[in-house]
Design a protein around this motif. Structure first.
Motif, PDB file in Angstrom:
ATOM      1  N   MET A   1       1.178  -1.081  -0.147  1.00 28.12           N
ATOM      2  CA  MET A   1      -0.078   0.163   0.002  1.00 28.12           C
ATOM      3  C   MET A   1       1.084   1.258   0.027  1.00 28.12           C
ATOM      4  O   MET A   1       1.701   1.150   0.830  1.00 28.12           O
ATOM      5  CB  MET A   1      -0.781  -0.164   1.275  1.00 28.12           C
ATOM      6  CG  MET A   1      -0.878  -1.355   1.549  1.00 28.12           C
ATOM      7  SD  MET A   1      -1.879  -1.848   2.887  1.00 28.12           S
ATOM      8  CE  MET A   1      -1.854  -3.442   2.882  1.00 28.12           C
ATOM      9  N   PRO A   2       0.790   1.743  -0.788  1.00 34.33           N
ATOM     10  CA  PRO A   2       1.832   2.205  -1.088  1.00 34.33           C
ATOM     11  C   PRO A   2       2.806   1.871  -0.029  1.00 34.33           C
ATOM     12  O   PRO A   2       4.037   2.145  -0.009  1.00 34.33           O
ATOM     13  CB  PRO A   2       1.580   3.542  -1.198  1.00 34.33           C
ATOM     14  CG  PRO A   2       0.121   3.682  -1.539  1.00 34.33           C
ATOM     15  CD  PRO A   2      -0.645   2.332  -0.976  1.00 34.33           C
ATOM     16  N   LYS A   3       2.493   1.101   0.766  1.00 37.54           N
ATOM     17  CA  LYS A   3       3.567   0.256   1.440  1.00 37.54           C
ATOM     18  C   LYS A   3       3.610  -1.010   0.815  1.00 37.54           C
ATOM     19  O   LYS A   3       4.102  -2.118   1.427  1.00 37.54           O
ATOM     20  CB  LYS A   3       3.367   0.068   3.153  1.00 37.54           C
ATOM     21  CG  LYS A   3       2.047   0.296   3.583  1.00 37.54           C
ATOM     22  CD  LYS A   3       2.014  -0.260   4.889  1.00 37.54           C
ATOM     23  CE  LYS A   3       0.916   0.587   5.669  1.00 37.54           C
ATOM     24  NZ  LYS A   3       0.867   0.153   7.043  1.00 37.54           N
TER      25      LYS A   3
ATOM     26  N   CYS B   1      -2.999  -6.493   8.754  1.00 34.84           N
ATOM     27  CA  CYS B   1      -3.787  -5.656   9.432  1.00 34.84           C
ATOM     28  C   CYS B   1      -3.481  -4.405   9.230  1.00 34.84           C
ATOM     29  O   CYS B   1      -2.498  -3.775   9.839  1.00 34.84           O
ATOM     30  CB  CYS B   1      -3.967  -5.771  11.234  1.00 34.84           C
ATOM     31  SG  CYS B   1      -4.088  -7.510  11.410  1.00 34.84           S
ATOM     32  N   PHE B   2      -4.075  -3.525   8.486  1.00 33.86           N
ATOM     33  CA  PHE B   2      -3.729  -2.128   7.907  1.00 33.86           C
ATOM     34  C   PHE B   2      -4.958  -1.292   8.121  1.00 33.86           C
ATOM     35  O   PHE B   2      -5.773  -1.150   7.284  1.00 33.86           O
ATOM     36  CB  PHE B   2      -3.135  -1.898   6.587  1.00 33.86           C
ATOM     37  CG  PHE B   2      -2.027  -2.969   6.363  1.00 33.86           C
ATOM     38  CD1 PHE B   2      -0.770  -2.491   6.840  1.00 33.86           C
ATOM     39  CD2 PHE B   2      -2.187  -3.979   5.498  1.00 33.86           C
ATOM     40  CE1 PHE B   2       0.212  -3.821   6.445  1.00 33.86           C
ATOM     41  CE2 PHE B   2      -1.196  -4.837   5.318  1.00 33.86           C
ATOM     42  CZ  PHE B   2       0.081  -4.943   5.722  1.00 33.86           C
TER      43      PHE B   2
ATOM     44  N   ARG C   1      -0.924   8.255   1.816  1.00 33.73           N
ATOM     45  CA  ARG C   1      -0.497   8.656   3.164  1.00 33.73           C
ATOM     46  C   ARG C   1      -1.220   8.267   4.506  1.00 33.73           C
ATOM     47  O   ARG C   1      -0.759   7.400   5.412  1.00 33.73           O
ATOM     48  CB  ARG C   1      -0.253   9.947   3.310  1.00 33.73           C
ATOM     49  CG  ARG C   1       0.431  10.591   4.675  1.00 33.73           C
ATOM     50  CD  ARG C   1       1.968   9.937   4.916  1.00 33.73           C
ATOM     51  NE  ARG C   1       2.963  10.193   4.076  1.00 33.73           N
ATOM     52  CZ  ARG C   1       3.978   9.650   4.083  1.00 33.73           C
ATOM     53  NH1 ARG C   1       4.164   8.652   4.995  1.00 33.73           N
ATOM     54  NH2 ARG C   1       5.115  10.057   3.222  1.00 33.73           N
ATOM     55  N   GLN C   2      -2.436   8.371   4.077  1.00 31.26           N
ATOM     56  CA  GLN C   2      -3.455   7.764   5.280  1.00 31.26           C
ATOM     57  C   GLN C   2      -3.240   6.040   5.266  1.00 31.26           C
ATOM     58  O   GLN C   2      -3.224   5.659   6.369  1.00 31.26           O
ATOM     59  CB  GLN C   2      -5.041   8.390   4.662  1.00 31.26           C
ATOM     60  CG  GLN C   2      -5.183   9.693   5.129  1.00 31.26           C
ATOM     61  CD  GLN C   2      -4.732  10.446   6.372  1.00 31.26           C
ATOM     62  OE1 GLN C   2      -4.917   9.760   7.382  1.00 31.26           O
ATOM     63  NE2 GLN C   2      -3.788  11.444   6.250  1.00 31.26           N
ATOM     64  N   VAL C   3      -3.158   5.638   4.015  1.00 32.84           N
ATOM     65  CA  VAL C   3      -3.237   4.408   4.409  1.00 32.84           C
ATOM     66  C   VAL C   3      -1.808   3.859   5.116  1.00 32.84           C
ATOM     67  O   VAL C   3      -1.820   3.047   5.698  1.00 32.84           O
ATOM     68  CB  VAL C   3      -3.276   3.583   2.827  1.00 32.84           C
ATOM     69  CG1 VAL C   3      -2.743   2.058   2.930  1.00 32.84           C
ATOM     70  CG2 VAL C   3      -4.319   3.808   2.218  1.00 32.84           C
TER      71      VAL C   3
END
Length: 264
Positions: A1-3, A15-16, A39-41
């Motif tokens: 995600m973007p990570k 768990c995100f 960014r919020q994700v």
């Protein structure tokens, strides 16, 4: 995600989630850019620690299934994560472990301990596209990616399973090496949870899809209880079902070390 939407930072806590209710409502009401959504994700609350167990099922093109169980320990310290995944069964993979250690700039060291060989191997950058222990997740999927490494385009909204979602396209910047040219993600508007992600290879072919099949609220953290990654080229699927998870418990950092990885 973007990570990387799994990251089984991944996964395997899987768990995100996001901020408090009032913050979530505020962000949902604002007109956000694609990068702000990403960014919020990335920043949403997943607890400072987590301890979980899960079942993994590998399904090949004939429908043949192989089941595994594993545990996961995760610690977040000063914005950086460590995670150790340990397979508990069956016998042919029991003891195999996987350690991820984030460093400044979200560069990640990855180590896999092969119990059958009693040795540890470091995953180098040229191996990031390889599959993680024969699953449909790659080593790249198993690490967080800095938001700043990607370009984002918000493509509107769409309802998925009666849930309103942002449609976000993510592309790596030219300087960033990735097996994917594009990730198309469907992110809930009130929790910033990617519940569906479509992955496209460097030729623009849709090769994989990640789907959240079940969400539950655990200790005020929304948690992906059942997820599926499907590889269309291999005609293969990986299902993961979390059996138990605890957040914000005391975990000795020494339990997430290279020494702990090798001592099973």
């Amino acid at each position: 995600m973007p990570k990387r939407w799994l990251g089984l930072g991944l996964i395997f806590s899987l768990c995100f989630w996001g901020a408090s209710d009032w913050q979530t409502t505020l962000y949902a009401q604002e007109k956000l850019t694609g990068e702000q959504i990403a960014r919020q994700v990335f920043d949403r609350d997943r607890g400072n620690t987590s301890n979980s167990t899960a079942i993994m099922v590998l399904i090949d093109k004939t429908g043949y299934k192989v089941s595994r169980t594993f545990s996961s320990l995760r610690i977040l310290n000063k914005g950086l994560e460590k995670q150790l995944i340990r397979f508990l069964s069956p016998n042919d993979i029991e003891g195999t472990g996987f350690l991820t250690v984030e460093k400044e700039g979200y560069k990640t060291d990855q180590f896999i301990y092969l119990s059958a060989l009693r040795r540890t191997r470091r995953i180098v950058s040229s191996q990031k596209h390889h599959r993680f222990v024969q699953t449909d997740f790659t080593y790249e999927d198993m690490e967080r990616q800095p938001v700043e490494n990607y370009l984002y385009k918000l493509k509107g909204k769409k309802t998925i399973s009666n849930i309103d979602c942002y449609v976000l396209e993510t592309r790596p910047k030219p300087s960033v090496k990735s097996q994917y040219s594009l990730t198309k993600s469907f992110i809930t508007t009130t929790g910033f949870v990617p519940i569906l992600a479509e992955y496209f290879d460097q030729k623009g072919k849709h090769t994989k899809t990640y789907t959240v099949l079940k969400l539950e609220n655990k200790q005020n953290i929304w948690t992906e209880i059942i997820v599926k990654m499907e590889d269309f080229d291999r005609k293969h699927q990986t299902l993961i079902k979390t059996q138990h998870i605890e957040y914000n418990i005391k975990i000795d950092p020494e339990r997430l070390s290279k020494s702990a990885l090798e001592n099973y």
